[in-house]
Design an enzyme around this catalytic site. Sequence first.
Site, mmCIF file in Angstrom:
data_model
loop_
_atom_site.group_PDB
_atom_site.id
_atom_site.type_symbol
_atom_site.label_atom_id
_atom_site.label_comp_id
_atom_site.label_asym_id
_atom_site.label_seq_id
_atom_site.Cartn_x
_atom_site.Cartn_y
_atom_site.Cartn_z
ATOM 1 N N GLY A 171 0.893 -1.216 -0.022
ATOM 2 C CA GLY A 171 -0.097 0.316 0.026
ATOM 3 C C GLY A 171 0.577 1.471 -0.120
ATOM 4 N N PRO A 210 4.268 -4.998 -1.025
ATOM 5 C CG PRO A 210 6.924 -4.300 -1.214
ATOM 6 C CD PRO A 210 5.650 -5.340 -0.342
ATOM 7 N N GLY A 211 3.900 -3.233 -3.973
ATOM 8 C CA GLY A 211 3.486 -4.086 -5.656
ATOM 9 C C GLY A 211 3.623 -2.519 -6.072
ATOM 10 N NE ARG A 212 -0.517 2.172 -5.952
ATOM 11 C CZ ARG A 212 -1.803 2.658 -6.246
ATOM 12 N NH1 ARG A 212 -1.239 3.053 -7.844
ATOM 13 N NH2 ARG A 212 -2.589 1.753 -6.742
ATOM 14 N NE ARG A 244 -3.714 2.690 -11.584
ATOM 15 C CZ ARG A 244 -3.818 4.463 -10.553
ATOM 16 N NH1 ARG A 244 -2.794 4.843 -11.737
ATOM 17 N NH2 ARG A 244 -3.931 4.103 -9.751
ATOM 18 C CB CYS A 285 -14.672 2.993 -30.278
ATOM 19 S SG CYS A 285 -16.166 4.529 -30.898
ATOM 20 C CE1 TYR A 336 -2.282 -3.725 -8.715
ATOM 21 C CE2 TYR A 336 -0.798 -1.397 -7.893
ATOM 22 C CZ TYR A 336 -0.952 -2.930 -7.978
ATOM 23 O OH TYR A 336 -1.112 -2.750 -6.310
HETATM 24 N N1 LLP Z 1 -0.622 -7.245 -0.959
HETATM 25 C C1 LLP Z 1 -2.247 -7.267 -0.940
HETATM 26 C C2 LLP Z 1 -3.206 -8.328 -0.190
HETATM 27 C C3 LLP Z 1 -3.145 -6.401 -1.742
HETATM 28 O O1 LLP Z 1 -4.617 -6.520 -2.659
HETATM 29 C C4 LLP Z 1 -2.275 -5.279 -2.577
HETATM 30 C C5 LLP Z 1 -3.097 -4.432 -3.661
HETATM 31 C C6 LLP Z 1 -1.519 -5.230 -2.047
HETATM 32 C C7 LLP Z 1 -0.337 -6.248 -1.236
HETATM 33 C C8 LLP Z 1 -0.593 -4.513 -2.992
HETATM 34 O O2 LLP Z 1 -0.786 -2.488 -3.036
HETATM 35 P P1 LLP Z 1 -0.166 -1.829 -3.511
HETATM 36 O O3 LLP Z 1 1.725 -2.132 -2.267
HETATM 37 O O4 LLP Z 1 0.314 -2.315 -5.041
HETATM 38 O O5 LLP Z 1 -0.465 -0.481 -3.660
HETATM 39 N N2 LLP Z 1 -5.540 -1.099 -9.111
HETATM 40 C C9 LLP Z 1 -5.276 -0.110 -8.102
HETATM 41 C C10 LLP Z 1 -4.730 -0.864 -6.986
HETATM 42 C C11 LLP Z 1 -5.184 -2.068 -5.972
HETATM 43 C C12 LLP Z 1 -4.405 -2.751 -5.782
HETATM 44 C C13 LLP Z 1 -5.119 -4.314 -4.761
HETATM 45 N N3 LLP Z 1 -4.443 -4.485 -3.716
HETATM 46 C C14 LLP Z 1 -5.118 0.957 -8.798
HETATM 47 O O6 LLP Z 1 -4.428 0.952 -9.738
HETATM 48 O O7 LLP Z 1 -4.373 1.711 -8.282
#
Ligand code: LLP
Length: 435
Positions: free
Chosen positions: A249, A295-297, A334, A365, A394
């Site tokens: 997050g 962490p992902g984003r 997004r 379109c 994403y």
């Molecule tokens: N762990 C879990 C269980 C999650 O559901 C998520 C994200 C993460 C980790 C990673 O979160 P991050 O570090 O990436 O914030 N499509 C949306 C974001 C959806 C996130 C869903 N879960 C966007 O484009 O903003």
Amino acid sequence: MNTRDTLSVNGNGHLQIGGVDVKDLASLYGTPLYVFDKAYIKNICKFFSESIDKHYGGFGKIFYASKAFSCKEIYRIVGDMGLGADVVSTGEMFTALSVGFNSENMCFHGNNKSFADLKYAVENKIGYIVIDSLSEIDDIIKICKELKTRQKVLLRVNPGVEAHTHHYIQTAKPDSKFGFSIENGDADIAAKRLVAADCIDFCGLHCHIGSQIFEKTSFGIAVDKMTDYYKKITDVYHANLSVLNLGGGFGIYYADGDPKFTPEDYADYVKTVCERLNESVYKKGIKKPYLILEPGRSIVGEAGITLYTVGRIKKISGLKNYLSIDGGMFENPRFALYQAKYSVVAAERLQDKPQIKYTIAGKCCESGDIIAEDVFLPEMREGELVAVLSTGAYNYSMASNYNRNFIPPVVMVENGKSYLCVKKQDFNDIVRNDI
Ligand code: LLP
């Protein structure tokens, strides 16, 4: 314009990423094109991991949330950096396994994992399945009995922390579709079931309080609530817990108004979590849990940009200047989904003054097919390149073939060199499953 190290401007006024001129990338691979700076990704991974080492005695691991960007190459990169992976489908699992990713270092998430999904996970010895509904416990028991094995699980709970973020990506409110609420007792029911379950090792708890969060305090509160609950489950239900997974997050910079975080800042987030956890564990007399963060984003978001070629420009006098690009919501949905903001630059003319306000429109379109609103650029011409920044998370992972457009290729750059890691689609891909 974003000031992070991965982007620079060369003598011709062209944008460079990872030491490569984007004009060369566009000539070599075409547009639209997703480009990732591998050095940036590796650096963030390193900072995250080192912070756990330093502030939590190395008793934990970063599991990259691969929903942010999933393809074979990213699992190779994060795997080599010693990270685990959070996966949310058999597709993500398959991709990771296909490049030899260690299945022990995976967490399998999802609010609707089917029997077949769970069986695939157990068969492939996935480290942890994260329990998100009561009936999946019964399915896992059945599968384990059939395969004569055991499965480690974590229980996903909602600590009731409302992080400051877009409401679609808030996930720990009591009415969330994910997890079990601590507040209304649902989590207790699931925990009791897990303690009593055959063939299941109930190892710990998981929460994820949302995405694109900048407030460190939200994570601190989550640590307090999760350790309270961890203690309760241990004391009252005699669960033998050893793992605490606090999700991901951490926010990134997209456009003006967002804080600009450095790798050191992300390491500091981890430090905050670790210190608060050390403190809680000590105060509450809990055995120190193994810490997982997902962490992902923040690992891939700012590492990526998307390159486009400018197409038609439509000036509607007194109203709007539409600048159409050769991408759109099929490769970056997004804005359409979350009204997300992006920074956009004239990638071949960074020395020119941005003076015209444009709406960057895609080629789908649909009127809502916008990439960014109210972007200032120099007077643009057809055929020039624009770059949209911070598109690493994403974007590719949420891309589709809407309007039967091709999903763009993905290129990695590192130290002045580039290589393809996802090929461009072609007409055959578009009709591959059509009968
Ligand atoms: N762990 C879990 C269980 C999650 O559901 C998520 C994200 C993460 C980790 C990673 O979160 P991050 O570090 O990436 O914030 N499509 C949306 C974001 C959806 C996130 C869903 N879960 C966007 O484009 O903003």
